[in-house]
Design an enzyme around this catalytic site. Structure first.
Site, PDB file in Angstrom:
ATOM      1  N   LEU A 135       0.837  -1.199   0.000  1.00 25.87           N
ATOM      2  CA  LEU A 135       0.000   0.000   0.000  1.00 25.87           C
ATOM      3  C   LEU A 135       0.872   1.249   0.000  1.00 25.87           C
ATOM      4  O   LEU A 135       0.676   2.157  -0.814  1.00 25.87           O
ATOM      5  CB  LEU A 135      -0.930  -0.004   1.219  1.00 25.87           C
ATOM      6  CG  LEU A 135      -1.870   1.202   1.295  1.00 25.87           C
ATOM      7  CD1 LEU A 135      -2.902   1.163   0.166  1.00 25.87           C
ATOM      8  CD2 LEU A 135      -2.569   1.273   2.647  1.00 25.87           C
ATOM      9  N   SER A 140       6.826 -11.901  -5.944  1.00 22.87           N
ATOM     10  CA  SER A 140       6.077 -11.160  -6.952  1.00 22.87           C
ATOM     11  C   SER A 140       6.164 -11.819  -8.331  1.00 22.87           C
ATOM     12  O   SER A 140       7.259 -12.127  -8.806  1.00 22.87           O
ATOM     13  CB  SER A 140       6.594  -9.724  -7.048  1.00 22.87           C
ATOM     14  OG  SER A 140       5.956  -9.050  -8.117  1.00 22.87           O
TER      15      SER A 140
END
Length: 225
Positions: A68, A179
């Site tokens: 975030l 990722s």
């Protein structure tokens, strides 16, 4: 969430969902400074439900995952929302733009997002300056990664540089090799590559622990199998 906070969210949600997903994300982060005070007035508070893990006392079990606030700009504002811990990053040694837009997609029926950002961040220098200014008063995790342009056989150098830089500021450090948006990154999860990288990181942590006067826990973020 209090009744007042629920009403406020019901009013804000249509506005945010009228914007493209990444623009709404940026607006939400930019508004944290003033919205923090508003949410506190509306009844948001930290729940006292402590737990100890890795030698760290967490005020409660609910935390904010990395992703975030990639640049660590909003640590204090996020901490004030009641989380037991806040994790920021992923940071890479050098600034990088991430993947081309559009790269964030809403799935409203599933109340979910698809994130294809690609470790977009301003690099270690900016990240460290932001984190050094923070006074969150809670557990702070720092999430580290590798630059997209760094060859995979040199990835450990990026992780070592990040570990050394963030060590003094972290309650714990997360090594992000999960990722799918960084080419070949997940190959570091396998066999000899993983063993070699973890051995190098543990050795560097040993070198950093004595001057710092503490051993910072290392976590590894891996992809689901």
């Amino acid at each position: 969430m209090s009744q007042a906070a629920s009403v406020a969210w019901a009013l804000l949600r249509p506005l945010l969902f009228s914007l493209e997903a990444e623009r709404a994300h940026a607006l939400g982060l930019a508004s944290l400074g003033w919205s923090r005070k508003a949410w506190q007035l509306l009844g948001c508070r930290r729940i006292d439900d402590p737990i100890e893990l890795m030698g760290i006392r967490f005020p409660n079990r609910i935390g904010l995952a990395a992703g975030l606030d990639k640049n660590g700009r909003h640590v204090d504002d996020l901490a004030a929302l009641g989380f037991g811990f806040v994790e920021v990053g992923t940071v890479t040694p050098r600034a990088q733009p991430g993947n081309p837009a559009p790269r964030m997609f809403r799935l409203p029926r599933h109340q979910a997002l698809i994130n294809r950002m690609g470790f977009n961040n301003e690099g270690l220098d900016s990240f460290l300056a932001n984190v050094a200014r923070a006074r969150p008063g809670i557990v702070l995790g720092l999430n580290i990664g590798k630059n997209a342009t760094t060859p995979i056989d040199q990835a450990v150098d990026d992780y070592l540089a990040c570990l050394q830089a963030v060590y003094p500021h972290a309650s714990y450090v997360t090594v992000n090799i999960s990722s799918p948006n960084t080419r070949d990154l997940r190959s570091l999860q396998q066999g000899d590559a993983l063993d070699a990288m973890l051995a190098a990181l543990m050795a560097r942590r040993g070198q950093l622990a004595a001057p710092a006067g503490r051993v910072v826990p290392l976590l590894v973020k891996i992809a689901p199998t």
